[in-house]
Scaffold this motif. Structure first.
Motif, short mmCIF file in Angstrom:
data_model
loop_
_atom_site.label_atom_id
_atom_site.label_comp_id
_atom_site.label_asym_id
_atom_site.label_seq_id
_atom_site.Cartn_x
_atom_site.Cartn_y
_atom_site.Cartn_z
N ALA A 1 0.84 -1.20 0.00
CA ALA A 1 0.00 0.00 0.00
C ALA A 1 0.87 1.25 0.00
CB ALA A 1 -0.92 0.00 1.22
N VAL A 2 1.97 1.22 0.76
CA VAL A 2 2.92 2.35 0.78
C VAL A 2 3.49 2.56 -0.62
CG1 VAL A 2 5.12 3.17 1.66
CG2 VAL A 2 3.51 2.06 3.21
N TYR A 3 3.88 1.47 -1.26
CA TYR A 3 4.43 1.54 -2.62
C TYR A 3 3.43 2.17 -3.60
CZ TYR A 3 5.20 -0.19 -7.37
OH TYR A 3 5.31 -0.28 -8.73
N LEU A 4 2.17 1.73 -3.54
CA LEU A 4 1.16 2.24 -4.47
C LEU A 4 0.90 3.73 -4.26
CD1 LEU A 4 -1.47 -0.67 -4.39
CD2 LEU A 4 0.13 -0.13 -6.23
N ASP A 5 0.86 4.16 -2.99
CA ASP A 5 0.58 5.57 -2.72
C ASP A 5 1.75 6.46 -3.12
OD1 ASP A 5 -1.00 7.64 -1.93
OD2 ASP A 5 -0.66 7.41 0.20
N VAL A 6 2.97 6.01 -2.87
CA VAL A 6 4.15 6.77 -3.27
C VAL A 6 4.23 6.84 -4.80
CG1 VAL A 6 6.68 6.79 -3.33
CG2 VAL A 6 5.48 6.31 -1.19
N LYS A 7 3.93 5.72 -5.45
CA LYS A 7 3.95 5.68 -6.91
C LYS A 7 2.94 6.66 -7.49
CE LYS A 7 3.25 2.48 -10.78
NZ LYS A 7 2.82 1.12 -11.17
N GLN A 8 1.73 6.73 -6.91
CA GLN A 8 0.72 7.66 -7.38
C GLN A 8 1.16 9.10 -7.17
OE1 GLN A 8 -2.69 8.71 -5.09
NE2 GLN A 8 -4.09 8.33 -6.77
N TYR A 9 1.74 9.39 -6.01
CA TYR A 9 2.20 10.75 -5.70
C TYR A 9 3.25 11.20 -6.73
CZ TYR A 9 4.36 14.65 -3.22
OH TYR A 9 4.88 15.88 -2.89
N LEU A 10 4.22 10.36 -7.00
CA LEU A 10 5.28 10.72 -7.94
C LEU A 10 4.73 10.85 -9.37
CD1 LEU A 10 8.20 8.47 -6.62
CD2 LEU A 10 7.91 10.93 -6.32
N TYR B 1 -0.38 11.20 -16.69
CA TYR B 1 0.24 10.16 -15.87
C TYR B 1 -0.52 9.88 -14.57
CZ TYR B 1 4.42 10.18 -18.80
OH TYR B 1 5.30 10.05 -19.85
N SER B 2 -1.62 10.58 -14.35
CA SER B 2 -2.34 10.42 -13.08
C SER B 2 -2.85 8.99 -12.93
CB SER B 2 -3.51 11.40 -13.01
OG SER B 2 -4.45 11.14 -14.04
N GLN B 3 -2.89 8.56 -11.68
CA GLN B 3 -3.35 7.21 -11.37
C GLN B 3 -4.44 7.28 -10.31
OE1 GLN B 3 0.04 4.89 -10.13
NE2 GLN B 3 1.24 5.43 -11.93
N LYS B 4 -5.35 6.33 -10.36
CA LYS B 4 -6.41 6.27 -9.37
C LYS B 4 -6.01 5.31 -8.25
CE LYS B 4 -10.31 7.40 -12.40
NZ LYS B 4 -11.64 6.96 -12.92
N LEU B 5 -6.40 5.67 -7.04
CA LEU B 5 -6.10 4.80 -5.90
C LEU B 5 -7.24 4.92 -4.89
CD1 LEU B 5 -3.85 2.90 -4.96
CD2 LEU B 5 -2.89 4.78 -3.65
N VAL C 1 -7.09 2.52 0.62
CA VAL C 1 -5.70 2.10 0.42
C VAL C 1 -4.76 3.26 0.78
CG1 VAL C 1 -3.98 1.35 -1.28
CG2 VAL C 1 -6.32 0.46 -1.38
N LYS C 2 -5.16 4.48 0.44
CA LYS C 2 -4.34 5.64 0.76
C LYS C 2 -4.24 5.83 2.28
CE LYS C 2 -4.74 9.36 -1.86
NZ LYS C 2 -3.52 9.35 -2.67
N ARG C 3 -5.35 5.64 2.97
CA ARG C 3 -5.32 5.76 4.43
C ARG C 3 -4.45 4.68 5.04
NH1 ARG C 3 -11.15 6.39 3.89
NH2 ARG C 3 -11.67 8.61 3.82
N LEU C 4 -4.59 3.46 4.52
CA LEU C 4 -3.77 2.35 5.01
C LEU C 4 -2.29 2.64 4.78
CD1 LEU C 4 -3.37 -0.51 6.10
CD2 LEU C 4 -3.79 -1.37 3.77
N ALA C 5 -1.96 3.22 3.62
CA ALA C 5 -0.58 3.54 3.30
C ALA C 5 0.00 4.56 4.27
CB ALA C 5 -0.48 4.05 1.87
#
Length: 210
Positions: A32-41, A97-101, A105-109
């Motif tokens: 979840a941390v990986y997905l949220d960081v990936k979306q932010y970048l 490049y935007s991604q949906k999350l 999942v974001k709160r969990l991250a």
């Protein structure tokens, strides 16, 4: 989980802050941390890159040399990608490049990131503070008192405070955000998280929503 509350001089006030185990002591979900960081970048990318292709190049459409007898490869247009100044083959085009999350999942991250920092003893709780006018020197003195002057730090406020924000803006390794602006990337990118007392309630409330 109890954490000592410090003053801006780095000394204990004698009070302790109660950090919610549901936010600061969960089993971290690294994916979840990986997905949220990936979306932010990904959201930091403008996606406005563009190269001209063959049809977009300005140039003559005449055949630049005869088809046969030159001893070289045939060529029909000066705009061909094989010539200097010609169009680019498969060049970059504007892209979103935007991604949906999922919000959960974001709160969990974010809870996972805070729990990781908690395990590393990288979370500091300080009493509320403010400046009458922006003072970078005073802000730097606070970081020095807390022992994080030369480390990347993320200071989390309860509400927006322009004087504190402007005081930190010239310091490369320090960033000031409110509890509602905090992100997984900023948490993981910092060596130390400084939580102002007034930020705790809002932070825990935002991350414990269903």
């Amino acid at each position: 989980m109890k954490v000592a509350v410090l003053d801006i001089k780095g000394k204990e006030t004698g009070r302790k802050a109660d950090l919610s185990d549901a936010v600061f002591a969960i089993e971290p979900n690294e994916h979840a941390v990986y997905l949220d960081v990936k979306q932010y970048l990904a959201h930091q990318r403008q996606g406005t890159h563009k190269a001209k292709e063959r049809a977009e190049i300005a140039g003559s459409t005449r055949k630049i040399k005869k088809q046969k007898g030159t001893g070289t490869a045939r060529a029909g247009s000066i705009k061909s990608p094989v010539f200097r100044g010609g169009g680019r083959i498969f060049g970059p085009r504007p892209k979103d490049y935007s991604q949906k999350l999922n919000k959960n999942v974001k709160r969990l991250a974010r809870k996972s990131a805070l729990s990781i920092k908690s395990r590393e003893n990288a979370i500091i709780v300080v009493e509320d503070f403010s400046f009458e006018t922006p003072k970078t020197k005073e802000f730097k003195d606070i970081l020095k008192s807390l022992g994080i002057e030369n480390k990347k730090s993320l200071i989390v406020l309860g509400d927006s405070n322009n004087s504190v924000y402007l005081s930190s803006r010239n310091l490369k390794g320090s960033e000031v955000v409110t509890s509602s602006e905090i992100s997984t990337y900023k948490i993981m990118n910092a060596n130390n998280i400084v939580l102002v007392e007034s930020a705790l309630e809002g932070l825990e409330s935002n991350l414990n929503k269903n």
